[in-house]
Design an enzyme around this catalytic site. Structure first.
Site, PDB file in Angstrom:
ATOM      1  N   GLU A 134       3.430  12.590   9.625  1.00 51.52           N
ATOM      2  CA  GLU A 134       3.968  11.828   8.493  1.00 51.52           C
ATOM      3  C   GLU A 134       4.850  10.661   8.915  1.00 51.52           C
ATOM      4  OE1 GLU A 134       4.361  15.110   9.005  1.00 51.52           O
ATOM      5  OE2 GLU A 134       4.864  16.124   7.138  1.00 51.52           O
TER       6      GLU A 134
ATOM      7  N   ASP B  40       3.697  18.355   8.154  1.00 53.20           N
ATOM      8  CA  ASP B  40       4.630  19.484   8.093  1.00 53.20           C
ATOM      9  C   ASP B  40       3.945  20.765   7.604  1.00 53.20           C
ATOM     10  OD1 ASP B  40       6.705  17.945   9.012  1.00 53.20           O
ATOM     11  OD2 ASP B  40       7.527  17.519   7.026  1.00 53.20           O
TER      12      ASP B  40
ATOM     13  N   ASP C 162       3.924  22.994   5.262  1.00 52.69           N
ATOM     14  CA  ASP C 162       4.153  23.493   3.911  1.00 52.69           C
ATOM     15  C   ASP C 162       3.083  22.935   2.983  1.00 52.69           C
ATOM     16  OD1 ASP C 162       4.847  20.830   3.608  1.00 52.69           O
ATOM     17  OD2 ASP C 162       6.979  21.204   3.265  1.00 52.69           O
TER      18      ASP C 162
ATOM     19  N   GLU D 145       3.093  20.504   0.761  1.00 53.23           N
ATOM     20  CA  GLU D 145       2.979  19.044   0.750  1.00 53.23           C
ATOM     21  C   GLU D 145       2.306  18.554   2.027  1.00 53.23           C
ATOM     22  OE1 GLU D 145       3.711  17.066  -1.854  1.00 53.23           O
ATOM     23  OE2 GLU D 145       4.184  18.903  -2.938  1.00 53.23           O
TER      24      GLU D 145
ATOM     25  N   ARG E 231      12.470  23.310   5.595  1.00 49.44           N
ATOM     26  CA  ARG E 231      12.125  23.707   4.217  1.00 49.44           C
ATOM     27  C   ARG E 231      11.504  25.101   4.267  1.00 49.44           C
ATOM     28  NH1 ARG E 231      10.700  18.210   4.439  1.00 49.44           N
ATOM     29  NH2 ARG E 231      12.077  16.919   3.162  1.00 49.44           N
TER      30      ARG E 231
ATOM     31  N   HIS F  47       7.024  30.584   7.653  1.00 45.45           N
ATOM     32  CA  HIS F  47       7.985  29.809   8.430  1.00 45.45           C
ATOM     33  C   HIS F  47       9.141  30.690   8.878  1.00 45.45           C
ATOM     34  CE1 HIS F  47       6.619  26.410   5.558  1.00 45.45           C
ATOM     35  NE2 HIS F  47       5.756  26.590   6.533  1.00 45.45           N
TER      36      HIS F  47
END
Length: 747
Positions: free
Chosen positions: A9, A82, A84, A86, A302, A346
């Site tokens: 990203e 990442d 997750d 998103e 996160r 995670h």
């Protein structure tokens, strides 16, 4: 030429990973999401299984073309966003745009920390895109789009153009409105507190507090009864009725999850949620630490899991043993249970190496990075240490009809408290009885009364939410997820539905109006339990136990009915307004309250025949009634208290001594960026006298930094400027660029 392309990203993450992978890999950044639903259309085909219509985000066309050009030359494409929902969605969209060659292989790589070992291991064991995660993110995005694009036009029609509603953000506003109304409805009650300073045969003297009266919980609620009891106690003998001593243990707490990090950073460091997450992002993506080069200092930030890898546990135990000694090390690692519905893929937030203690990293970090890293490191190390031990003594003293209690705790072994102590909302770290020394006394011993006091007090209403307590409330109610707390707070502030006063949230008048309209017509949609249930449904989609289309169908059937009903029944404030007792000075007809771009105003009810209008509660309206809310801020001209007033351009601070003192000040909203000029202040939102927003240092006039564009807490990837700025236009949408004109970076 690189045989493989890796897409992440951010440029910072790309630089760190690129150093680990070497010349055979070209590591590039997508700068976040590259595709989304169209900005000016619903983009969801409701009749055909809620099929989304994705578009390349405006301003990302150049990025996509460059990525496609490099991907066409590569043999293998690695997607490393990442770990997750998103991140998975970003990878899904990248795969769609980059995977045009049948001979190419597309892999998904996942790592929870950006260290050489973790990254190389991830590339040795690549996986595929998790479609369940993609579906969960897609379902959330469509849910939010349906609510926003269906309800917002209704608000435009009924109240004023430009208003908006959000599925989760509206619920957060509801929390703030509900709390404000609790405070308004609160009836303060009088009570009296009695204390006695007592002296035994051996020192020291100690303070005891009245705990019972006539065998029941102590309660005195008026001055007359307080006076009578005081006179009784002055003539009473204070005798030791009971002495109890026991050992007490205090256990360490687990490593941070996202919400707890945001709360502790707010309480201990004074950081906003936005600032905390921005700093954590930098620590995660990589920091230059001397000869080691760029290294991610913390794991992914996160998460709602307290799980820690075995290797990290063993490293922490090795550090504790060497630095603190075996007596600080438990016989086996401390294991903590994650909360129900936690996404356990995670780890908790922890340092990537226990041996990189804060002091050794200080030279490589900014002041605020160092503070946050220290908080994360200390909590992780403390979580693997032994309990703290206390000797607790309680003395119960009888005095006539009353009973007094004194409690003291002496620390016998500090254990994990040698490193870290958890903060608690509404108190400081030393708010208990730790350190209070009580004398050795025996049952039946008569004590000397050195001082007897009575104090009148009043019960207090619940506190308004600050960022830490609002995140805690959202978490406890199951509203939102680790990746959304920051966005929720940003959105409710940007919509002017809430504002901050002394770092506490309170609703604006507009916020309360919109809250009541939405709750009145979409009660179930914005219900706390229903919102939490939808979050659990999204979790079920991610786990593969629920179908995303069926979830949307179930939601939309009830939502459509409420929408149709609200279109007919919702009060039309734009057309009819709210009735008042005011009379139009031009035609004699009643004036009504309407809502416009700058809030509510008075308009003639005979509009459009009579177009007379005038402001409400305006600072430029002589004789107009002004609703003023007191603050703790002091006027810098006359030392009176400042109050909040509502003007044409929203809320502002005014001196309570008006008209004797006419001093006014804007209410500053921080944007999460340290001042790049003086380094001491925070950049805050400000307004000119004509209402135009700009950004400046809160240390003005000591520092004169200003910017018309909103600063963004991210360093420029090209020239290293400590911040970027952003602006939004109809033509280009939201654009971020470097304030250094010689640089030219733009996205």
């Amino acid at each position: 030429m690189a045989k493989s392309i890796v897409v992440v990203e951010s440029p910072a993450k790309a630089r760190t990973i690129g150093k680990y992978l070497g010349k055979g890999y070209a590591v590039r950044a997508s700068a976040g999401h590259i595709r989304d639903l169209p900005p000016k259309a619903l983009g969801v085909d409701i009749k055909n299984g809620f099929k989304p219509s994705y578009r390349v985000i405006h301003g990302k066309e150049k990025v996509v073309k460059e990525l496609q050009k490099e991907a066409a030359k590569a043999e293998v494409i690695y997607l490393a966003a990442d770990p997750d929902r998103e991140g998975e969605a970003i990878c899904f969209h990248l795969a769609h745009l980059l995977g045009g060659n049948d001979e190419q292989t597309i892999h998904r790589v996942l790592f929870n920390e950006i260290t050489k070992e973790a990254v190389l291991k991830a590339f040795e064991h690549p996986t595929e895109i998790d479609r369940n995660k993609v579906d969960a993110q897609q379902a959330r995005r469509i849910l939010d789009r349906l609510v926003g694009y269906k309800i917002s036009p209704l608000l435009w029609k009924k109240v004023r153009v430009g208003l908006s509603a959000g599925r989760v953000q509206t619920v957060a506003v509801r929390l703030i409105v509900d709390r404000e109304r609790e405070i308004r409805a609160f009836n303060s009650e009088e009570y009296w507190e009695f204390k006695a300073l007592l002296k035994a045969g051996t020192p020291p003297s100690f303070l005891a507090k009245a705990s019972k009266l006539d065998g029941k919980k102590f309660s005195i609620t008026n001055q007359e009864d307080a006076g009578k009891l005081y006179d009784e106690l002055r003539e009473s003998q204070f005798t030791v009725a009971k002495v109890s001593k026991k050992a007490r243990k205090r256990k360490p707490v687990p490593s941070f999850i996202t919400s707890k990090l945001q709360q502790d950073a707010a309480r201990k460091l004074g950081f906003t949620v936005k600032k905390t997450m921005s700093l954590a992002q930098r620590l995660y993506e990589g920091v230059e630490i001397g000869e080691e080069g760029s290294v991610g200092l913390i794991t992914y930030m996160r998460t709602d899991s307290t799980r820690v890898s075995d290797s990290a546990l063993q490293e922490a135990r090795g550090y504790i043993s060497e630095r603190f000694g075996e007596n600080y090390l438990p016989g086996k690692p401390n294991i903590y249970k994650s909360k129900k519905n936690a996404q356990d893929a995670h780890e908790a937030i922890r340092p990537t190496s226990a041996w990189r203690d804060p002091d050794s990293m200080k030279v490589y970090l900014s002041r605020d990075e160092f503070k946050l890293y220290g908080l994360i490191w200390k909590r992780f190390i403390a979580s693997q240490m032994v309990e703290a031990l206390f000797d607790q003594t309680q003395i119960i003293v009888e005095a006539g009809r009353a009973e007094f209690t004194a409690t003291g705790s002496i620390m016998r072994f500090d254990g994990f408290l040698k490193v870290y102590s958890e903060s608690v909302e509404g108190s400081d770290d030393n708010s208990d009885d730790t350190g209070v020394v009580l004398p050795d006394v025996s049952k039946g011993e008569v004590l000397k009364t050195e001082e007897l006091t009575k104090e009148q007090k009043f019960t207090q209403p619940p506190s308004r939410y600050n960022e830490a307590s609002l995140v805690k409330a959202l978490e406890e109610k199951g509203i939102g997820r680790p990746s959304t707390y920051q966005q929720i707070l940003q959105v409710i502030m940007s919509r002017d539905y809430v504002r901050k006063d002394s770092a506490r949230f309170l609703p604006t008048e507009l916020g309360e109006l919109i809250n009541d309209l939405l709750i009145g017509h979409f009660g179930e949609l914005f219900d706390y339990d229903y919102t939490a249930r939808l979050e659990r449904d999204l979790d079920s989609i991610e786990e593969g136990s629920a179908d995303w289309i069926k979830t949307l169908e179930s939601f939309y059937s009830g939502f459509r009915e409420s929408l149709q009903k609200a279109a007919v029944e919702m009060k039309d404030l734009r057309k009819n307004g709210e009735e008042t007792d005011e009379i139009c000075e031009e035609c004699g007809k009643p004036m009504i309250i309407k809502w416009g771009r700058f809030g509510k105003f008075l308009s003639c009810s005979d509009f459009p025949k009579c177009r007379n209008t005038r402001p409400i509660n305006g600072e430029d309206q002589p004789g107009a009634p002004v609703t003023a809310k007191e603050t703790d801020e002091i006027c810098d001209k006359c030392n009176s208290k400042m109050v909040v007033k509502e003007g044409r351009y929203g809320a502002f601070l005014a001196c309570s001594s008006y008209p004797t003192c006419k001093n006014t000040k804007p209410i500053s909203v921080p944007v999460g960026v340290s001042c790049p000029k003086c380094g001491k202040g925070e950049v805050v939102e400000k307004r000119t006298r004509k209402g135009r927003m700009f950004y400046g240092c809160d240390q003005y006039p000591a520092c004169d930094f200003v910017s018309w564009q909103k600063p963004v807490p991210e360093a420029c990837p090209e020239c290293g400027s400590p911040y970027l700025v952003e602006k939004t236009t109809r033509k280009d949408g939201t654009v971020q660029f470097c304030p250094n004109k010689e640089c030219g970076f733009k996205r």
